[in-house]
Design an enzyme around this catalytic site. Structure first.
Site, PDB file in Angstrom:
ATOM      1  N   TYR A 196      54.066  44.482  43.809  1.00  0.00           N
ATOM      2  CA  TYR A 196      53.276  44.831  42.615  1.00  0.00           C
ATOM      3  C   TYR A 196      52.615  46.188  42.795  1.00  0.00           C
ATOM      4  CZ  TYR A 196      49.065  44.983  39.673  1.00  0.00           C
ATOM      5  OH  TYR A 196      48.067  45.377  38.817  1.00  0.00           O
TER       6      TYR A 196
HETATM    7  P1  NAD Z   1      47.502  40.770  31.066  1.00  0.00           P
HETATM    8  O1  NAD Z   1      48.728  40.122  31.607  1.00  0.00           O
HETATM    9  O2  NAD Z   1      46.446  39.892  30.505  1.00  0.00           O
HETATM   10  O3  NAD Z   1      47.902  41.855  29.965  1.00  0.00           O
HETATM   11  C1  NAD Z   1      49.069  42.631  30.043  1.00  0.00           C
HETATM   12  C2  NAD Z   1      49.793  42.516  28.711  1.00  0.00           C
HETATM   13  O4  NAD Z   1      50.919  43.411  28.739  1.00  0.00           O
HETATM   14  C3  NAD Z   1      50.341  41.120  28.419  1.00  0.00           C
HETATM   15  O5  NAD Z   1      49.822  40.617  27.206  1.00  0.00           O
HETATM   16  C4  NAD Z   1      51.850  41.326  28.353  1.00  0.00           C
HETATM   17  O6  NAD Z   1      52.500  40.503  27.397  1.00  0.00           O
HETATM   18  C5  NAD Z   1      51.956  42.788  28.003  1.00  0.00           C
HETATM   19  N1  NAD Z   1      53.244  43.371  28.394  1.00  0.00           N
HETATM   20  C6  NAD Z   1      53.831  43.318  29.609  1.00  0.00           C
HETATM   21  N2  NAD Z   1      55.006  43.957  29.585  1.00  0.00           N
HETATM   22  C7  NAD Z   1      55.172  44.444  28.324  1.00  0.00           C
HETATM   23  C8  NAD Z   1      56.189  45.186  27.680  1.00  0.00           C
HETATM   24  N3  NAD Z   1      57.294  45.564  28.338  1.00  0.00           N
HETATM   25  N4  NAD Z   1      56.042  45.498  26.384  1.00  0.00           N
HETATM   26  C9  NAD Z   1      54.931  45.102  25.697  1.00  0.00           C
HETATM   27  N5  NAD Z   1      53.933  44.390  26.259  1.00  0.00           N
HETATM   28  C10 NAD Z   1      54.054  44.069  27.558  1.00  0.00           C
HETATM   29  O7  NAD Z   1      46.916  41.677  32.261  1.00  0.00           O
HETATM   30  P2  NAD Z   1      45.498  42.379  32.434  1.00  0.00           P
HETATM   31  O8  NAD Z   1      44.769  41.683  33.509  1.00  0.00           O
HETATM   32  O9  NAD Z   1      44.874  42.577  31.095  1.00  0.00           O
HETATM   33  O10 NAD Z   1      45.958  43.797  33.007  1.00  0.00           O
HETATM   34  C11 NAD Z   1      46.245  44.885  32.139  1.00  0.00           C
HETATM   35  C12 NAD Z   1      46.734  46.068  32.967  1.00  0.00           C
HETATM   36  O11 NAD Z   1      45.726  46.449  33.907  1.00  0.00           O
HETATM   37  C13 NAD Z   1      48.001  45.797  33.775  1.00  0.00           C
HETATM   38  O12 NAD Z   1      48.789  46.965  33.754  1.00  0.00           O
HETATM   39  C14 NAD Z   1      47.475  45.543  35.181  1.00  0.00           C
HETATM   40  O13 NAD Z   1      48.436  45.894  36.170  1.00  0.00           O
HETATM   41  C15 NAD Z   1      46.278  46.465  35.214  1.00  0.00           C
HETATM   42  N6  NAD Z   1      45.231  46.044  36.147  1.00  0.00           N
HETATM   43  C16 NAD Z   1      44.547  44.871  35.920  1.00  0.00           C
HETATM   44  C17 NAD Z   1      43.528  44.496  36.784  1.00  0.00           C
HETATM   45  C18 NAD Z   1      42.745  43.230  36.591  1.00  0.00           C
HETATM   46  O14 NAD Z   1      41.886  42.941  37.436  1.00  0.00           O
HETATM   47  N7  NAD Z   1      42.989  42.458  35.523  1.00  0.00           N
HETATM   48  C19 NAD Z   1      43.193  45.322  37.866  1.00  0.00           C
HETATM   49  C20 NAD Z   1      43.941  46.487  38.079  1.00  0.00           C
HETATM   50  C21 NAD Z   1      44.932  46.849  37.189  1.00  0.00           C
HETATM   51  C1  UGA Z   2      43.544  41.610  40.900  1.00  0.00           C
HETATM   52  C2  UGA Z   2      44.562  41.507  39.757  1.00  0.00           C
HETATM   53  O1  UGA Z   2      45.135  40.206  39.733  1.00  0.00           O
HETATM   54  C3  UGA Z   2      45.656  42.549  39.896  1.00  0.00           C
HETATM   55  O2  UGA Z   2      46.465  42.519  38.731  1.00  0.00           O
HETATM   56  C4  UGA Z   2      45.000  43.897  40.033  1.00  0.00           C
HETATM   57  O3  UGA Z   2      45.916  44.918  40.134  1.00  0.00           O
HETATM   58  C5  UGA Z   2      44.071  43.901  41.226  1.00  0.00           C
HETATM   59  O4  UGA Z   2      43.052  42.919  41.012  1.00  0.00           O
HETATM   60  C6  UGA Z   2      43.392  45.235  41.430  1.00  0.00           C
HETATM   61  O5  UGA Z   2      42.190  45.280  41.701  1.00  0.00           O
HETATM   62  O6  UGA Z   2      44.058  46.246  41.356  1.00  0.00           O
HETATM   63  P1  UGA Z   2      43.372  40.510  43.265  1.00  0.00           P
HETATM   64  O7  UGA Z   2      42.378  41.391  43.916  1.00  0.00           O
HETATM   65  O8  UGA Z   2      44.394  39.849  44.107  1.00  0.00           O
HETATM   66  O9  UGA Z   2      44.192  41.257  42.123  1.00  0.00           O
HETATM   67  O10 UGA Z   2      42.482  39.477  42.446  1.00  0.00           O
HETATM   68  P2  UGA Z   2      42.556  37.905  42.331  1.00  0.00           P
HETATM   69  O11 UGA Z   2      43.883  37.490  41.823  1.00  0.00           O
HETATM   70  O12 UGA Z   2      41.352  37.464  41.606  1.00  0.00           O
HETATM   71  O13 UGA Z   2      42.445  37.453  43.884  1.00  0.00           O
HETATM   72  C7  UGA Z   2      41.316  37.825  44.671  1.00  0.00           C
HETATM   73  C8  UGA Z   2      41.367  37.091  45.999  1.00  0.00           C
HETATM   74  O14 UGA Z   2      41.270  35.684  45.752  1.00  0.00           O
HETATM   75  C9  UGA Z   2      42.659  37.293  46.793  1.00  0.00           C
HETATM   76  O15 UGA Z   2      42.355  37.417  48.163  1.00  0.00           O
HETATM   77  C10 UGA Z   2      43.431  35.977  46.576  1.00  0.00           C
HETATM   78  O16 UGA Z   2      44.261  35.621  47.647  1.00  0.00           O
HETATM   79  C11 UGA Z   2      42.295  34.981  46.422  1.00  0.00           C
HETATM   80  N1  UGA Z   2      42.689  33.796  45.609  1.00  0.00           N
HETATM   81  C12 UGA Z   2      43.202  33.961  44.368  1.00  0.00           C
HETATM   82  C13 UGA Z   2      42.496  32.539  46.151  1.00  0.00           C
HETATM   83  O17 UGA Z   2      42.022  32.373  47.289  1.00  0.00           O
HETATM   84  N2  UGA Z   2      42.842  31.462  45.402  1.00  0.00           N
HETATM   85  C14 UGA Z   2      43.369  31.583  44.138  1.00  0.00           C
HETATM   86  O18 UGA Z   2      43.664  30.560  43.490  1.00  0.00           O
HETATM   87  C15 UGA Z   2      43.553  32.873  43.600  1.00  0.00           C
END
Ligand code: NAD
Ligand code: UGA
Length: 331
Positions: free
Chosen positions: A161
Site C-alpha cells: 500500500y
Molecule cells: P475510503 O475508502 O473511505 O475512501 C476512498 C474512496 O475512493 C472510496 O469511496 C472508493 O470507492 C473511492 N475510489 C477508490 N478507487 C476509485 C476509483 N478508481 N474511481 C473512483 N472512486 C474510487 O478511504 P479514506 O480513509 O477516506 O481515504 C481517502 C484517501 O486518503 C485515500 O487515498 C487514502 O489512501 C488516503 N489516506 C487516508 C488515511 C486515513 O487515515 N483514512 C491516511 C492517509 C492517507
Molecule cells: C491508517 C489508514 O488505514 C491508512 O489508509 C493510512 O494510509 C495510514 O493510516 C496513514 O497514516 O497513512 P494505520 O496507521 O495502519 O493506517 O491505521 P489503523 O488501520 O487504524 O491501524 C493502527 C494500528 O492498529 C496498527 O498498528 C494496526 O496493526 C492496529 N490494529 C488495527 C489492531 O491492532 N487491530 C485492528 O483490528 C486494526
C-alpha cells in the site's frame, strides 16, 4: 518547494472536483466545501444507491445546493467533463489500508492509486486545472526511530500500500514539474485520520465498537504502537487550506499531534463507554510500523494550519456518531 512564510489564503475555491466523495475523508471534505460556498462535483466508484457505507457517508450531502454526484470509476470514465471550470481537484479516491495490500487485492491498489491517478493528472493538464491536492500517506515514511518525520526524509515504505501511495504522490509531482503542465500539486501526507464515519477496518473505530458492544478487540502486537492520530475536521481544514496555499508544488505532513499509543486509545474508549474492552491478542502484522509522528512545521508555514482537536475529544465525537442508528445500520 519553497516554504513561503506568507499566510495561506483562507478563501475557498469557487468550483472543485472531489474524488472519493463517497469515502470517509472525501465525504467530509465535500460537505465542508459546500458550507463555504464552493460548488462541488463529487465522483466515486461506489454507488450510494447500492452500498450502505457510501450512502451513510453521503447522507449529509443529499439535496445540498451546489453539489453534484457522479458514480464512476476514474480508471475508465471520461474525466475531462468533470473538470470544466474547476479551480482545484481534491484527489481522495484510492484504495486505503496497509494490511490487506499484501494479498491478491494488490492489483486493485495499483489500479486505483497509480493508474487512475495517471489518468486524472493527464486530464488535469488537458483541462488546465490550476491545482491538485492529492491524499498521500504517513505510511510512505516506513519505520522511523520514533522521532518526527520531516517531508524531506528518505521514504522507506514498508507495505505494498505504502509503495503505491509513494508512487501516487511522486507521479503527481512528476507531472507538475513538466514545463507544459499548468497544474501545481500539493501532496498531503495524512497521519491516521479518525472521527465520525471512519472506515470500519481502522483501529479507533474497532476499539470504540468493542467498547460499545462488548465484542472482543483483536490487537495486533502489544499495543505500544504509536500514531499521530488526526481528527477528521482538522484533516479537512488542512486540505481546504492546501487549495489556496501560496506555494508551488510540494509535500506537506498533516498530523494531529496526538502521539498516542493503541493502549491510550483503548483506555479512552474504556472511559467513554464505561466498560473494559476484551482484548484478543494477535501477532504484529507485516507492514505495520511502530510509530508515525509528523513534523508539523511545514504545515504551519505553508498551510497556516495546526490541529485543534485532541484525541479524547475527537473519540467522544466518533463514539456519539457510532451510536446513531444510521451508523449501526451501516456497520
Ligand atoms: P475510503 O475508502 O473511505 O475512501 C476512498 C474512496 O475512493 C472510496 O469511496 C472508493 O470507492 C473511492 N475510489 C477508490 N478507487 C476509485 C476509483 N478508481 N474511481 C473512483 N472512486 C474510487 O478511504 P479514506 O480513509 O477516506 O481515504 C481517502 C484517501 O486518503 C485515500 O487515498 C487514502 O489512501 C488516503 N489516506 C487516508 C488515511 C486515513 O487515515 N483514512 C491516511 C492517509 C492517507
Ligand atoms: C491508517 C489508514 O488505514 C491508512 O489508509 C493510512 O494510509 C495510514 O493510516 C496513514 O497514516 O497513512 P494505520 O496507521 O495502519 O493506517 O491505521 P489503523 O488501520 O487504524 O491501524 C493502527 C494500528 O492498529 C496498527 O498498528 C494496526 O496493526 C492496529 N490494529 C488495527 C489492531 O491492532 N487491530 C485492528 O483490528 C486494526
Amino acid at each position: 518547494m519553497s516554504d513561503s512564510p506568507s499566510a495561506a489564503t483562507t478563501s475557498s475555491p469557487r468550483r472543485a472536483l472531489v474524488t472519493g466523495a463517497a469515502g470517509f475523508i472525501g465525504s467530509h471534505l465535500a460537505h465542508a466545501l459546500l458550507q463555504t460556498g464552493t460548488t462541488v462535483i463529487g465522483v466515486d466508484r461506489r454507488d450510494p444507491a447500492r452500498e450502505q457505507t457510501a450512502a451513510t457517508n453521503m447522507a449529509a450531502l443529499h439535496g445540498l445546493p451546489g453539489y453534484m454526484h457522479i458514480t464512476a470509476d476514474l480508471l475508465t470514465c471520461a474525466i475531462d467533463p468533470l473538470l470544466i471550470d474547476a479551480d482545484v481537484i481534491f484527489h481522495l479516491a484510492g484504495i486505503p489500508g496497509v494490511r490487506p495490500s499484501w494479498g491478491p487485492q494488490f492489483s486493485e491498489y495499483v489500479n486505483a492509486n497509480i493508474l487512475a491517478t495517471q489518468r486524472l493528472m493527464d486530464a488535469a493538464t488537458r483541462m488546465h486545472v490550476p491545482r491538485l491536492v492529492v491524499a498521500s500517506s504517513s505510511s510512505v515514511y516506513g519505520p522511523t526511530n520514533g522521532g518526527p518525520s520531516v517531508e524531506g526524509d528518505h521514504p522507506r515504505p514498508a507495505s505494498p500500500y505504502a509503495v503505491t501511495k509513494l508512487a501516487e504522490e511522486q507521479l503527481c509531482l512528476a507531472h507538475a514539474s513538466r514545463a507544459d503542465c499548468p497544474t501545481s500539486v500539493i501532496a498531503l501526507r495524512y497521519f491516521t485520520v479518525y472521527g465520525p464515519r471512519q472506515r470500519p477496518d481502522m483501529f479507533t473505530h474497532r476499539a470504540l465498537h468493542a467498547a460499545m458492544t462488548g465484542e472482543p478487540l483483536r490487537l495486533y502486537g502489544d499495543g505500544h504502537q504509536r500514531r499521530d492520530f488526526t481528527y477528521i475536521d482538522d484533516a479537512v481544514a488542512a486540505t481546504i487550506s492546501a487549495a489556496g496555499a501560496p506555494i508551488d508544488t510540494g509535500i506537506v505532513n498533516v498530523g494531529g499531534g496526538a502521539n498516542a499509543s493503541l493502549l491510550d486509545v483503548i483506555n479512552i474508549a474504556n472511559r467513554l463507554a464505561g466498560r473494559e474492552i476484551q482484548i484478543y491478542a494477535d501477532n504484529v502484522r507485516n507492514g505495520d510500523v511502530l510509530t508515525t509522528r509528523a513534523d508539523p512545521r511545514r504545515a504551519q508555514s505553508v498551510l497556516g494550519w495546526q490541529p485543534t482537536v485532541d484525541l479524547p475529544t475527537g473519540m467522544r465525537a466518533q463514539m456519539q456518531a457510532l451510536a446513531q442508528p444510521a451508523y449501526r445500520k451501516a456497520a
